[in-house]
Design a protein around this motif. Structure first.
Motif, PDB file in Angstrom:
ATOM      1  N   SER A  10     112.966  19.297  97.363  1.00 21.52           N
ATOM      2  CA  SER A  10     112.501  20.679  97.387  1.00 21.52           C
ATOM      3  C   SER A  10     111.214  20.814  98.167  1.00 21.52           C
ATOM      4  N   PRO A  47     120.549  28.313  94.327  1.00 16.97           N
ATOM      5  CA  PRO A  47     119.240  28.225  93.657  1.00 16.97           C
ATOM      6  C   PRO A  47     119.209  27.082  92.668  1.00 16.97           C
ATOM      7  N   ARG A  48     119.136  25.878  93.154  1.00 16.77           N
ATOM      8  CA  ARG A  48     119.116  24.693  92.314  1.00 16.77           C
ATOM      9  C   ARG A  48     118.400  23.586  93.059  1.00 16.77           C
ATOM     10  N   ASN A 162     112.997  37.610 104.742  1.00 19.92           N
ATOM     11  CA  ASN A 162     113.246  38.152 103.403  1.00 19.92           C
ATOM     12  C   ASN A 162     114.509  39.011 103.364  1.00 19.92           C
ATOM     13  N   CYS A 163     114.618  39.819 102.303  1.00 23.03           N
ATOM     14  CA  CYS A 163     115.819  40.629 102.101  1.00 23.03           C
ATOM     15  C   CYS A 163     116.030  41.622 103.233  1.00 23.03           C
ATOM     16  N   HIS A 244     122.842  39.007  99.720  1.00 24.83           N
ATOM     17  CA  HIS A 244     121.420  39.331  99.809  1.00 24.83           C
ATOM     18  C   HIS A 244     120.585  38.067  99.893  1.00 24.83           C
ATOM     19  N   LYS A 245     119.316  38.258 100.249  1.00 20.28           N
ATOM     20  CA  LYS A 245     118.381  37.135 100.348  1.00 20.28           C
ATOM     21  C   LYS A 245     117.105  37.558  99.618  1.00 20.28           C
ATOM     22  N   PRO A 246     116.974  37.188  98.348  1.00 23.40           N
ATOM     23  CA  PRO A 246     115.790  37.601  97.596  1.00 23.40           C
ATOM     24  C   PRO A 246     114.545  36.847  98.062  1.00 23.40           C
ATOM     25  N   GLY A 247     113.740  37.510  98.864  1.00 25.46           N
ATOM     26  CA  GLY A 247     112.503  36.896  99.332  1.00 25.46           C
ATOM     27  C   GLY A 247     112.747  35.638 100.137  1.00 25.46           C
ATOM     28  N   GLN A 248     111.953  34.605  99.814  1.00 29.77           N
ATOM     29  CA  GLN A 248     112.077  33.366 100.574  1.00 29.77           C
ATOM     30  C   GLN A 248     113.135  32.440  99.991  1.00 29.77           C
ATOM     31  N   THR A 249     113.902  32.936  99.002  1.00 24.81           N
ATOM     32  CA  THR A 249     114.943  32.101  98.400  1.00 24.81           C
ATOM     33  C   THR A 249     116.223  32.173  99.238  1.00 24.81           C
TER      34      THR A 249
END
Lengths: 287, 118
Positions: A10, A47-48, A162-163, A244-249
């Motif tokens: 990470s 997200p892992r 971002n989104c 979607h793309k939540p922020g930098q995730t």
């Protein structure tokens, strides 16, 4: 020369190494034997933490030309230029792991080996919707972008877009803000101010996403706000579902319940309230 | 070496990020050591944050002797590299939320507090 990157860390740089000539020949031969086409994408960077596949790259300056592959859970993702393929097993991933020597610590090698020997994540479930697009509404926009998280979920792109970047399908690396490119700055974090800011960028309000949009007329996006706190955007992909793309995730096509998004107005958005649908296109300028 | 904390929560706006003060560093490291003394599980067992909204805290510190480059704190777990340490009572998250108060709005603090059961 082929460069291999194991996506597993990470915060630390991921292990990277070059394949020797004979290994490169073997890799390309194994790749040629994977012929079954699939529209399913690798889980990409869910997200892992942990194993997230192998990137195999060859420089555009190479005499053989550029190559950029993501190989994960039996799927070989060629990016936008070719359809993906799916193998019968994870032998290619195991073989790639075996080509690393000191680049991978023993504990990490053991961890990844265990992962690869388990059943892969159901790629259809992980991406939310399988190749057939079951449960996705019909996409009426000719220009709707393809759902390709691998393009966005890379170290060079993911943290800086971002989104709003994602909804407009524009990688600017500026963490784009609605209105900023045109000197419009929302005062309040509410639907009206952000809708107006997006309009200044060239997006247009839409009552829904059922009307056909011909070539050149763009695709559907949707705005949501967490009142007083934050904003968020979704986009409809060419398979009809939304992502979607939540922020930098990472990019995902799942909502907060882990359910594929068929309509952002009706999905689990956490604290965000649905505002409106809008239409964006390739002429929109964001920054 | 500075310890930087990022509250991973927003989508459109950039996440709040700040550096711990010296006294806070000592408290943080004490809490962390307690957690790291517990049996670790593999990173696969780490709780998964939802895409939208509160996704935990990212702790970064380049070259700190007692810290990895990145720690993720979320959902009652502390993750580094391929390990997950349990923090069932979410003590570290609650502490980090307290440290965040000068940098985030009341609305954000309330929303996260609800999730932490504070």
């Amino acid at each position: 020369m082929l460069e291999v990157t194991l996506n597993v860390y990470s915060g630390r740089p991921n292990p990277q190494w070059m394949l020797a000539d004979e290994q490169e020949t073997s890799f390309l031969s194994q790749l040629d034997q994977i012929t079954q086409i699939t529209l399913t994408k690798p889980p990409g960077v869910l997200p892992r933490l942990g194993y997230r596949g192998f990137l195999v790259n060859r420089s555009p300056r190479s005499p053989q030309g550029p190559l950029s592959l993501l190989i994960q859970d039996k799927i070989v993702d060629f990016g936008q230029n070719q359809p993906n393929r799916i193998a019968d097993n994870r032998d290619l991933e195991l073989w790639l792991l075996s080509t690393a020597r000191v680049e991978i610590p023993a504990k990490v090698r053991s961890f990844v080996t265990n992962e690869l020997n388990q059943s892969p994540i159901d790629a259809g479930a992980a991406s939310g919707v399988g190749a057939s697009g079951s449960n996705c509404p019909q996409c009426m926009a000719v220009d709707a972008p393809a759902y390709n998280p691998a393009l966005w979920n890379t170290p060079a792109v993911e943290p800086y877009n971002n989104c709003y970047n994602y909804a407009n399908d524009q990688i600017t690396n500026t963490f784009a803000q609605p209105g900023r490119a045109h000197g419009v700055f929302p005062v309040n974090i509410d639907c009206d101010d952000y809708q107006n800011a997006a309009t200044a960028d060239g997006l247009a309000l839409s009552a829904g996403f059922a009307n056909p949009l011909a070539a050149g007329q763009g695709w559907y996006v949707a705005l949501a706000v967490w009142p007083g706190v934050d904003f968020h955007w979704y986009r409809q992909d060419d398979n009809g579902c939304w992502s979607h793309k939540p922020g930098q995730t990472p990019v995902t096509n799942l909502d907060n319940s882990g359910t594929p998004i068929t309509d952002p107005a009706n999905c689990n958005r956490g604290d965000y309230e649905f505002c409106c649908y809008m239409i964006t296109d390739r002429n929109v300028v964001i920054s | 070496m500075a310890i930087e904390v990022e509250l991973d929560i927003f989508s459109g706006r950039r996440n709040p990020t700040w550096v711990l003060e010296r006294e806070q560093e000592a408290e943080f490291l004490t809490l962390l050591k307690i957690i790291q003394s517990r049996p670790a599980e593999s990173a696969q067992t780490a709780p998964k944050a939802p895409p939208l909204g509160y996704r935990g805290f990212n702790i970064r510190s380049a070259g700190h002797q007692e810290l990895p480059e990145l720690l993720k704190v979320y959902g009652g777990a502390v993750c580094q590299d391929d390990k997950t340490y349990p923090d069932v009572d979410r003590e570290l998250e609650k502490w980090l939320l307290g440290a965040a108060s000068p940098f985030v709005s009341d609305a954000v603090t309330r929303a996260i507090s609800q999730k932490l059961g504070k």
